[in-house]
Design a protein around this motif. Structure first.
Motif, PDB file in Angstrom:
ATOM      1  N   SER A   1       0.911  -1.033   0.047  1.00 41.79           N
ATOM      2  CA  SER A   1       0.207   0.062   0.039  1.00 41.79           C
ATOM      3  C   SER A   1       0.854   1.198   0.017  1.00 41.79           C
ATOM      4  N   ARG A   2       0.387   2.278  -0.660  1.00 41.75           N
ATOM      5  CA  ARG A   2       0.989   3.620  -0.748  1.00 41.75           C
ATOM      6  C   ARG A   2       0.170   4.489  -0.546  1.00 41.75           C
ATOM      7  N   LEU A   3       0.459   6.002  -0.002  1.00 47.33           N
ATOM      8  CA  LEU A   3      -0.340   6.907  -0.158  1.00 47.33           C
ATOM      9  C   LEU A   3      -0.106   7.595  -1.542  1.00 47.33           C
ATOM     10  N   THR A   4      -1.357   8.129  -1.909  1.00 49.95           N
ATOM     11  CA  THR A   4      -1.142   8.721  -3.388  1.00 49.95           C
ATOM     12  C   THR A   4      -0.626  10.167  -3.048  1.00 49.95           C
ATOM     13  N   PRO A   5      -0.357  10.882  -4.180  1.00 51.33           N
ATOM     14  CA  PRO A   5       0.025  12.330  -3.759  1.00 51.33           C
ATOM     15  C   PRO A   5      -0.936  13.107  -2.878  1.00 51.33           C
ATOM     16  N   PHE A   6      -2.285  12.896  -3.239  1.00 58.88           N
ATOM     17  CA  PHE A   6      -3.639  13.399  -2.489  1.00 58.88           C
ATOM     18  C   PHE A   6      -3.447  12.958  -1.027  1.00 58.88           C
ATOM     19  N   GLY A   7      -3.233  11.772  -1.024  1.00 57.14           N
ATOM     20  CA  GLY A   7      -3.262  11.217   0.708  1.00 57.14           C
ATOM     21  C   GLY A   7      -1.954  11.773   1.256  1.00 57.14           C
ATOM     22  N   LYS A   8      -0.902  12.099   0.608  1.00 57.20           N
ATOM     23  CA  LYS A   8       0.309  12.894   1.355  1.00 57.20           C
ATOM     24  C   LYS A   8      -0.282  14.253   1.754  1.00 57.20           C
ATOM     25  N   GLU A   9      -0.754  14.999   0.753  1.00 56.31           N
ATOM     26  CA  GLU A   9      -1.160  16.394   1.126  1.00 56.31           C
ATOM     27  C   GLU A   9      -2.270  16.197   2.181  1.00 56.31           C
ATOM     28  N   LEU A  10      -3.342  15.468   2.113  1.00 55.24           N
ATOM     29  CA  LEU A  10      -4.242  15.251   3.210  1.00 55.24           C
ATOM     30  C   LEU A  10      -3.607  15.065   4.657  1.00 55.24           C
ATOM     31  N   LEU A  11      -2.528  14.161   4.677  1.00 43.46           N
ATOM     32  CA  LEU A  11      -1.664  14.019   5.840  1.00 43.46           C
ATOM     33  C   LEU A  11      -1.085  15.379   6.479  1.00 43.46           C
ATOM     34  N   GLU A  12      -0.332  15.695   5.415  1.00 36.72           N
ATOM     35  CA  GLU A  12       0.520  16.955   5.624  1.00 36.72           C
ATOM     36  C   GLU A  12      -0.380  17.973   6.168  1.00 36.72           C
ATOM     37  N   THR A  13      -1.273  18.437   5.638  1.00 35.17           N
ATOM     38  CA  THR A  13      -2.179  19.358   5.940  1.00 35.17           C
ATOM     39  C   THR A  13      -2.853  19.330   7.401  1.00 35.17           C
ATOM     40  N   PHE A  14      -3.184  18.204   7.713  1.00 34.81           N
ATOM     41  CA  PHE A  14      -3.720  17.618   8.968  1.00 34.81           C
ATOM     42  C   PHE A  14      -2.623  17.750   9.889  1.00 34.81           C
ATOM     43  N   ARG A  15      -1.617  17.319   9.957  1.00 37.73           N
ATOM     44  CA  ARG A  15      -0.310  17.503  10.709  1.00 37.73           C
ATOM     45  C   ARG A  15       0.161  19.026  10.998  1.00 37.73           C
ATOM     46  N   THR A  16      -0.140  19.829   9.845  1.00 42.02           N
ATOM     47  CA  THR A  16       0.184  21.262   9.901  1.00 42.02           C
ATOM     48  C   THR A  16      -0.694  21.920  11.070  1.00 42.02           C
ATOM     49  N   ILE A  17      -2.053  21.647  10.626  1.00 43.76           N
ATOM     50  CA  ILE A  17      -3.255  22.061  11.594  1.00 43.76           C
ATOM     51  C   ILE A  17      -2.694  21.814  13.153  1.00 43.76           C
ATOM     52  N   GLU A  18      -2.385  20.457  13.261  1.00 40.13           N
ATOM     53  CA  GLU A  18      -2.314  20.164  14.604  1.00 40.13           C
ATOM     54  C   GLU A  18      -1.105  20.892  15.275  1.00 40.13           C
ATOM     55  N   ALA A  19      -0.066  21.035  14.507  1.00 41.82           N
ATOM     56  CA  ALA A  19       1.112  21.606  15.029  1.00 41.82           C
ATOM     57  C   ALA A  19       0.802  23.189  15.303  1.00 41.82           C
TER      58      ALA A  19
END
Length: 126
Positions: free
Chosen positions: A80-98
């Motif tokens: 399994s791998r993250l799509t570019p969209f999945g990477k963007e989703l995760l990065e955006t969420f982690r940015t909001i958390e931080a």
């Protein structure tokens, strides 16, 4: 308070029945790091069925696929791998958390001061 506290555990409800929070984010990180849905689920002490269902929900609820999977079997080759969209989703969420952690530091400290001191001692000893 213990060193790791206070901390943000953010869950964002994006639409009726569509939420993204720490469990899904941790699962995506695990997939990104291991290349395996099964391994990512095991890291989180999550059954394969639960991990598979969460990925299915993510892929169905978002505008683009979040995770791509390949069948394995006895010969291997799956993963399994993250799509570019999945990477963007995760990065955006982690940015909001931080950002929340930093921007609300004073308020978190104030809330921490409201916790019973015996709870602080219990957390530090764990």
């Amino acid at each position: 308070m213990a060193k790791d506290f206070p901390k943000v555990r953010l869950r964002i409800v994006l639409a009726p029945g569509v939420a993204f929070g720490p469990g899904k984010a941790d699962l995506l990180e695990g997939i990104e790091e291991t290349g395996s849905l099964s391994a990512a689920g095991k890291r989180l002490r999550m059954s394969y069925k639960r991990a598979w269902n969460l990925v299915g929900d993510l892929n169905a609820q978002f505008a683009e696929p979040v995770v791509e999977t390949a069948k394995g079997g006895s010969g291997g080759g799956g993963g399994s791998r993250l799509t570019p969209f999945g990477k963007e989703l995760l990065e955006t969420f982690r940015t909001i958390e931080a950002r929340m952690q930093v921007d609300s530091a004073a308020e978190f400290e104030a809330l921490s001061g409201m916790v019973k001191s015996s709870l602080e001692t219990d957390e530090a000893s764990n």
